[in-house]
Design a protein around this motif. Structure first.
Motif, PDB file in Angstrom:
ATOM      1  N   ALA A 173      -1.303   1.790  -2.114  1.00  0.00           N
ATOM      2  CA  ALA A 173      -1.210   2.829  -1.087  1.00  0.00           C
ATOM      3  C   ALA A 173      -0.014   3.748  -1.324  1.00  0.00           C
ATOM      4  O   ALA A 173      -0.146   4.981  -1.305  1.00  0.00           O
ATOM      5  N   PHE A 174       1.162   3.167  -1.570  1.00  0.00           N
ATOM      6  CA  PHE A 174       2.357   3.990  -1.760  1.00  0.00           C
ATOM      7  C   PHE A 174       2.278   4.805  -3.050  1.00  0.00           C
ATOM      8  O   PHE A 174       2.760   5.942  -3.107  1.00  0.00           O
ATOM      9  N   THR A 175       1.671   4.232  -4.079  1.00  0.00           N
ATOM     10  CA  THR A 175       1.504   4.965  -5.333  1.00  0.00           C
ATOM     11  C   THR A 175       0.575   6.154  -5.143  1.00  0.00           C
ATOM     12  O   THR A 175       0.854   7.267  -5.604  1.00  0.00           O
ATOM     13  N   ALA A 176      -0.543   5.935  -4.450  1.00  0.00           N
ATOM     14  CA  ALA A 176      -1.513   7.007  -4.239  1.00  0.00           C
ATOM     15  C   ALA A 176      -0.976   8.071  -3.298  1.00  0.00           C
ATOM     16  O   ALA A 176      -1.121   9.282  -3.562  1.00  0.00           O
ATOM     17  N   VAL A 177      -0.346   7.656  -2.208  1.00  0.00           N
ATOM     18  CA  VAL A 177       0.115   8.611  -1.198  1.00  0.00           C
ATOM     19  C   VAL A 177       1.241   9.489  -1.728  1.00  0.00           C
ATOM     20  O   VAL A 177       1.246  10.712  -1.521  1.00  0.00           O
ATOM     21  N   PHE A 178       2.195   8.881  -2.442  1.00  0.00           N
ATOM     22  CA  PHE A 178       3.380   9.636  -2.861  1.00  0.00           C
ATOM     23  C   PHE A 178       3.369  10.027  -4.336  1.00  0.00           C
ATOM     24  O   PHE A 178       4.342  10.595  -4.832  1.00  0.00           O
ATOM     25  N   SER A 179       2.272   9.743  -5.042  1.00  0.00           N
ATOM     26  CA  SER A 179       2.147  10.112  -6.461  1.00  0.00           C
ATOM     27  C   SER A 179       3.368   9.662  -7.262  1.00  0.00           C
ATOM     28  O   SER A 179       3.966  10.436  -8.013  1.00  0.00           O
ATOM     29  N   GLN A 180       3.736   8.405  -7.097  1.00  0.00           N
ATOM     30  CA  GLN A 180       4.927   7.872  -7.756  1.00  0.00           C
ATOM     31  C   GLN A 180       4.560   6.680  -8.625  1.00  0.00           C
ATOM     32  O   GLN A 180       3.419   6.221  -8.638  1.00  0.00           O
ATOM     33  N   GLY A 181       5.543   6.171  -9.375  1.00  0.00           N
ATOM     34  CA  GLY A 181       5.304   5.072 -10.290  1.00  0.00           C
ATOM     35  C   GLY A 181       5.148   3.736  -9.583  1.00  0.00           C
ATOM     36  O   GLY A 181       5.603   3.556  -8.446  1.00  0.00           O
ATOM     37  N   PHE A 182       4.501   2.801 -10.270  1.00  0.00           N
ATOM     38  CA  PHE A 182       4.256   1.477  -9.711  1.00  0.00           C
ATOM     39  C   PHE A 182       5.546   0.739  -9.358  1.00  0.00           C
ATOM     40  O   PHE A 182       5.611   0.017  -8.360  1.00  0.00           O
ATOM     41  N   VAL A 183       6.576   0.884 -10.178  1.00  0.00           N
ATOM     42  CA  VAL A 183       7.801   0.111  -9.950  1.00  0.00           C
ATOM     43  C   VAL A 183       8.469   0.536  -8.652  1.00  0.00           C
ATOM     44  O   VAL A 183       8.908  -0.300  -7.853  1.00  0.00           O
ATOM     45  N   ARG A 184       8.551   1.848  -8.408  1.00  0.00           N
ATOM     46  CA  ARG A 184       9.136   2.329  -7.152  1.00  0.00           C
ATOM     47  C   ARG A 184       8.284   1.883  -5.965  1.00  0.00           C
ATOM     48  O   ARG A 184       8.798   1.485  -4.919  1.00  0.00           O
ATOM     49  N   SER A 185       6.962   1.943  -6.137  1.00  0.00           N
ATOM     50  CA  SER A 185       6.063   1.496  -5.076  1.00  0.00           C
ATOM     51  C   SER A 185       6.218  -0.001  -4.827  1.00  0.00           C
ATOM     52  O   SER A 185       6.131  -0.466  -3.686  1.00  0.00           O
ATOM     53  N   ALA A 186       6.455  -0.758  -5.899  1.00  0.00           N
ATOM     54  CA  ALA A 186       6.641  -2.202  -5.754  1.00  0.00           C
ATOM     55  C   ALA A 186       7.892  -2.503  -4.928  1.00  0.00           C
ATOM     56  O   ALA A 186       7.896  -3.421  -4.090  1.00  0.00           O
ATOM     57  N   ALA A 187       8.955  -1.740  -5.150  1.00  0.00           N
ATOM     58  CA  ALA A 187      10.184  -1.937  -4.376  1.00  0.00           C
ATOM     59  C   ALA A 187       9.935  -1.655  -2.895  1.00  0.00           C
ATOM     60  O   ALA A 187      10.354  -2.425  -2.017  1.00  0.00           O
ATOM     61  N   MET A 188       9.237  -0.550  -2.608  1.00  0.00           N
ATOM     62  CA  MET A 188       8.896  -0.232  -1.218  1.00  0.00           C
ATOM     63  C   MET A 188       8.006  -1.315  -0.621  1.00  0.00           C
ATOM     64  O   MET A 188       8.188  -1.738   0.523  1.00  0.00           O
ATOM     65  N   ALA A 189       7.037  -1.758  -1.415  1.00  0.00           N
ATOM     66  CA  ALA A 189       6.078  -2.757  -0.926  1.00  0.00           C
ATOM     67  C   ALA A 189       6.774  -4.060  -0.560  1.00  0.00           C
ATOM     68  O   ALA A 189       6.410  -4.714   0.434  1.00  0.00           O
ATOM     69  N   LYS A 190       7.765  -4.468  -1.339  1.00  0.00           N
ATOM     70  CA  LYS A 190       8.453  -5.731  -1.063  1.00  0.00           C
ATOM     71  C   LYS A 190       9.209  -5.661   0.259  1.00  0.00           C
ATOM     72  O   LYS A 190       9.240  -6.624   1.020  1.00  0.00           O
ATOM     73  N   VAL A 191       9.830  -4.514   0.544  1.00  0.00           N
ATOM     74  CA  VAL A 191      10.540  -4.353   1.817  1.00  0.00           C
ATOM     75  C   VAL A 191       9.552  -4.444   2.981  1.00  0.00           C
ATOM     76  O   VAL A 191       9.784  -5.171   3.966  1.00  0.00           O
ATOM     77  N   VAL A 192       8.446  -3.716   2.868  1.00  0.00           N
ATOM     78  CA  VAL A 192       7.451  -3.709   3.942  1.00  0.00           C
ATOM     79  C   VAL A 192       6.788  -5.069   4.079  1.00  0.00           C
ATOM     80  O   VAL A 192       6.569  -5.574   5.192  1.00  0.00           O
ATOM     81  N   ASN A 193       6.482  -5.713   2.942  1.00  0.00           N
ATOM     82  CA  ASN A 193       5.833  -7.021   2.967  1.00  0.00           C
ATOM     83  C   ASN A 193       6.737  -8.089   3.586  1.00  0.00           C
ATOM     84  O   ASN A 193       6.256  -9.018   4.234  1.00  0.00           O
ATOM     85  N   THR A 194       8.037  -7.951   3.396  1.00  0.00           N
ATOM     86  CA  THR A 194       8.972  -8.867   4.050  1.00  0.00           C
ATOM     87  C   THR A 194       8.840  -8.763   5.562  1.00  0.00           C
ATOM     88  O   THR A 194       8.811  -9.773   6.281  1.00  0.00           O
ATOM     89  N   ALA A 195       8.721  -7.529   6.051  1.00  0.00           N
ATOM     90  CA  ALA A 195       8.590  -7.314   7.496  1.00  0.00           C
ATOM     91  C   ALA A 195       7.258  -7.835   8.023  1.00  0.00           C
ATOM     92  O   ALA A 195       7.195  -8.409   9.124  1.00  0.00           O
TER      93      ALA A 195
END
Length: 248
Positions: A158-180
């Protein structure tokens, strides 16, 4: 048996850090190796999962960084997960499983046919994209509370598609959100008294070790590794859900 459970938790932490889906490893192991009821298995797994995910999130945020909106996404996703966990008994798996299976197959086909998707990039941020990212966080957070498997993968996509960014940056965002989202669901399970704390804390320690190794794997392997892991998880999770449908 405890050594086997600890090893499974460490492996689950590694998988969660790389792409998500560690519950596919640890939940079946707990169900087969303990006499705990299903609710206690899910609750105990959440303690291990949040420990490992938070550990991986800290490592990735420290090295990659995340935009400030990630913390807002984490909050709303955590609330959605808590609400989803409360509603879990009202959701029929016979309805949810086919929908998730279709989504997984779609994700796999899309990633396989678009090799440049998720390559490193600065990303595109607009008000509309930020709002869409928030909607994705709410929807996937609720999914984690209700069902769960593959939450990290769906967040990365979702973050990769929405923000047209790389997987690694999306993975960092995903880990923060997934923790919550793990925390939101865990609070509901904890208040219900379902957690086996002695076992959960031991599994959490092992999960953190695996998660730290997984975070280092992501940083070393980059977007190519995440893409391969994502496709592998799609195949594995699709096979599991398909088998569950056939058995049901």
């Amino acid at each position: 048996m405890l050594a086997f459970l600890l090893a499974a938790s460490a492996f689950a932490g590694w998988i969660d850090a790389v792409i998500g889906g560690g519950g596919l490893v640890l939940i079946p192991v707990l169900m087969s190796a303990t006499a705990m009821p299903a609710a206690s298995v899910l609750a105990t797994n959440k303690v291990a999962a949040i420990s490992g995910t938070a550990s991986a999130a800290a490592a990735l945020v420290r090295r990659v960084g995340v935009p400030k909106r990630t913390w807002a996404y984490a909050f709303i996703a955590g609330v959605a997960a808590a609400l989803g966990a409360r509603a879990v008994s009202r959701i029929d798996d016979s309805v949810a499983t086919p929908i998730i299976l279709i989504l997984l197959v779609g994700v796999g086909i899309f990633v396989a046919l678009n090799p440049r998707f998720g390559q490193e990039g600065a990303g595109v941020v607009t008000g509309r994209r930020v709002a869409l990212g928030a909607l994705c966080a709410v929807a996937i957070g609720a999914y984690d509370g209700v069902f769960g498997p593959g939450t990290g993968m769906f967040l990365i996509m979702a973050f990769t598609a929405v923000f047209s960014q790389g997987f690694v940056r999306s993975a960092a965002m995903a880990k923060v959100v997934n923790t919550a989202t793990n925390l939101g669901a865990l609070l509901v399970f904890g208040l219900g008294g379902y957690i086996n704390w002695g076992l959960a804390l031991a599994l959490a320690a092992a999960n953190v070790v695996g998660a730290q190794l997984g975070a280092r794997t992501v940083l070393k392997g980059g977007s190519t590794l995440v893409r391969v892991a994502l496709l592998g998880l799609v195949v594995t999770l699709s096979a599991k859900l398909g088998w569950d449908l056939l058995q049901g």
